[in-house]
Motif scaffolding. Structure first.
Motif, PDB file in Angstrom:
ATOM      1  N   ASN A  45      62.046  45.895 -60.391  1.00 26.16           N
ATOM      2  CA  ASN A  45      62.764  44.819 -60.631  1.00 26.16           C
ATOM      3  C   ASN A  45      63.956  44.089 -60.584  1.00 26.16           C
ATOM      4  OD1 ASN A  45      60.497  44.191 -59.976  1.00 26.16           O
ATOM      5  ND2 ASN A  45      59.755  43.454 -62.064  1.00 26.16           N
ATOM      6  N   ILE A  84      60.014  49.519 -57.430  1.00 24.48           N
ATOM      7  CA  ILE A  84      59.722  48.846 -57.919  1.00 24.48           C
ATOM      8  C   ILE A  84      59.916  47.497 -57.532  1.00 24.48           C
ATOM      9  CG2 ILE A  84      57.854  48.005 -60.109  1.00 24.48           C
ATOM     10  CD1 ILE A  84      58.402  50.939 -61.244  1.00 24.48           C
ATOM     11  N   ASP A  86      57.157  43.686 -58.128  1.00 22.14           N
ATOM     12  CA  ASP A  86      56.358  42.801 -58.092  1.00 22.14           C
ATOM     13  C   ASP A  86      56.516  41.866 -57.815  1.00 22.14           C
ATOM     14  OD1 ASP A  86      57.294  41.481 -60.559  1.00 22.14           O
ATOM     15  OD2 ASP A  86      56.290  42.330 -61.678  1.00 22.14           O
ATOM     16  N   HIS A  87      56.613  40.536 -58.244  1.00 25.37           N
ATOM     17  CA  HIS A  87      55.882  39.343 -57.583  1.00 25.37           C
ATOM     18  C   HIS A  87      57.335  38.318 -57.407  1.00 25.37           C
ATOM     19  CE1 HIS A  87      56.340  37.472 -61.492  1.00 25.37           C
ATOM     20  NE2 HIS A  87      55.609  38.078 -61.934  1.00 25.37           N
ATOM     21  N   TYR A 109      53.155  36.291 -54.461  1.00 22.01           N
ATOM     22  CA  TYR A 109      52.082  37.282 -55.457  1.00 22.01           C
ATOM     23  C   TYR A 109      50.622  37.054 -55.099  1.00 22.01           C
ATOM     24  CZ  TYR A 109      54.763  34.399 -58.414  1.00 22.01           C
ATOM     25  OH  TYR A 109      55.863  33.729 -58.928  1.00 22.01           O
ATOM     26  N   THR A 145      46.765  47.000 -61.628  1.00 18.16           N
ATOM     27  CA  THR A 145      47.865  46.541 -61.560  1.00 18.16           C
ATOM     28  C   THR A 145      47.822  45.169 -62.103  1.00 18.16           C
ATOM     29  OG1 THR A 145      47.490  45.454 -59.324  1.00 18.16           O
ATOM     30  CG2 THR A 145      48.622  48.039 -59.830  1.00 18.16           C
ATOM     31  N   GLY A 148      50.828  41.372 -58.383  1.00 16.30           N
ATOM     32  CA  GLY A 148      51.974  42.304 -58.324  1.00 16.30           C
ATOM     33  C   GLY A 148      52.302  41.263 -56.589  1.00 16.30           C
ATOM     34  N   GLN A 149      52.922  42.044 -55.663  1.00 13.66           N
ATOM     35  CA  GLN A 149      53.239  41.775 -53.917  1.00 13.66           C
ATOM     36  C   GLN A 149      51.964  42.188 -53.589  1.00 13.66           C
ATOM     37  OE1 GLN A 149      55.923  42.924 -51.220  1.00 13.66           O
ATOM     38  NE2 GLN A 149      57.191  44.581 -53.395  1.00 13.66           N
ATOM     39  N   GLN A 192      50.721  48.004 -52.444  1.00 12.79           N
ATOM     40  CA  GLN A 192      50.706  47.458 -53.996  1.00 12.79           C
ATOM     41  C   GLN A 192      51.794  49.216 -54.377  1.00 12.79           C
ATOM     42  OE1 GLN A 192      48.635  45.802 -56.935  1.00 12.79           O
ATOM     43  NE2 GLN A 192      49.707  43.739 -55.729  1.00 12.79           N
ATOM     44  N   GLY A 207      54.644  47.804 -56.036  1.00 12.19           N
ATOM     45  CA  GLY A 207      54.431  46.090 -55.365  1.00 12.19           C
ATOM     46  C   GLY A 207      54.287  45.468 -56.476  1.00 12.19           C
ATOM     47  N   GLU A 208      53.687  46.340 -58.031  1.00 15.79           N
ATOM     48  CA  GLU A 208      54.095  45.606 -59.425  1.00 15.79           C
ATOM     49  C   GLU A 208      54.290  46.049 -60.125  1.00 15.79           C
ATOM     50  OE1 GLU A 208      52.166  44.218 -62.703  1.00 15.79           O
ATOM     51  OE2 GLU A 208      52.205  46.458 -62.363  1.00 15.79           O
TER      52      GLU A 208
END
Length: 247
Positions: A45, A84, A86-87, A109, A145, A148-149, A192, A207-208
């Motif tokens: 992140n 990594i 995420d959102h 999201y 998870t 996340g994205q 993810q 992705g999280e």
């Protein structure tokens, strides 16, 4: 990074230290000298300095073009990266880095809109067909998870965690501002988690980020202290061990 070795990722750090890894924090720009003695680089992140306290604007890239070129060269020659993001806003900040390796991040999201609560919590299990066979998932019962994205991966990448027909990617204009009018797109078969070999090096893209933490948010537990999150521990160990291998 929003998640650091002594902050939100301390439990992740403690797990690696217990397994015999040496963990060090990097506080400066990425350059050949800073990567010289590194086997596995963890980026969790990352944000541009202007976005750290303000998520309302479109995120600026967290990495310069020079840093991305340095990372490409380092991985190709045998380095390993755990990336990594995420959102929102993290996918936007890491977009250019991910794109250099063929991954396409979407700044949103990933949710299950049919769920009335914990919409961003996703269970990946072989019985569901969304936890895929790989050395990283060997002896892993499940992975959970926590918001996340969803991303797309290059054809050479091996899927680890895939989304299905239940999920959609919500793309609010402002971070966290999701309502009934927020635009969304279906993300069946998007990912993810994925693994990729790059030259002599390796990378894992997730992705999280919360699944590697142990947080308490109001009355809700997130990560390794969640009843389902404890199964993330063998996944973490396998992931880092796979990255630490020499091709």
């Amino acid at each position: 990074n929003f998640h650091t070795a002594t902050g939100r990722y301390k439990v992740f750090t403690d797990l690696l230290l217990a397994d015999g890894y040496q963990v060090k924090s990097s506080m400066g720009s990425l350059d050949p000298a800073s990567l010289e003695k590194v086997d596995v680089l963890v980026i969790a992140n990352a944000l541009h300095k202007d976005s750290v306290k303000d998520w309302s604007q479109s995120p600026k890239p967290a990495f310069t073009d020079t840093e991305i070129t340095i990372l490409e060269n380092w991985i190709t020659k045998g380095g390993s990266l755990l990336l990594i993001a995420d959102h929102q806003p993290f996918p936007g900040a890491a977009f250019t880095l991910a794109r250099a390796f063929g991954f396409y991040f979407y700044n949103g999201y990933a949710l299950d809109p049919t769920e009335s609560s914990d919409q961003g919590q996703i269970l990946f299990d072989r019985s569901l067909g969304n936890l895929h066979e790989h050395a990283i998932t060997q002896d892993v019962e499940s992975v959970t998870t926590f918001l996340g994205q969803a991303f797309l991966a290059p054809t050479a990448a091996q899927p680890l965690l895939s989304l299905d027909h239940r999920h959609a990617l919500f793309l609010p204009k402002k971070a966290g501002a999701i309502n009934n009018s927020t635009r969304s797109i279906p993300v069946e078969k998007w990912l993810q988690g994925a693994a990729l070999k790059v030259g002599r090096g390796r990378m894992i893209v997730l992705g999280e980020a919360g699944g590697f933490t142990a947080q308490t948010n109001s009355d809700r537990k997130i990560g390794l202290n969640h009843p389902d999150g404890k199964n993330n521990i063998p996944f973490i160990r396998n992931a880092v061990a796979w990255l630490a291998q020499e091709n």
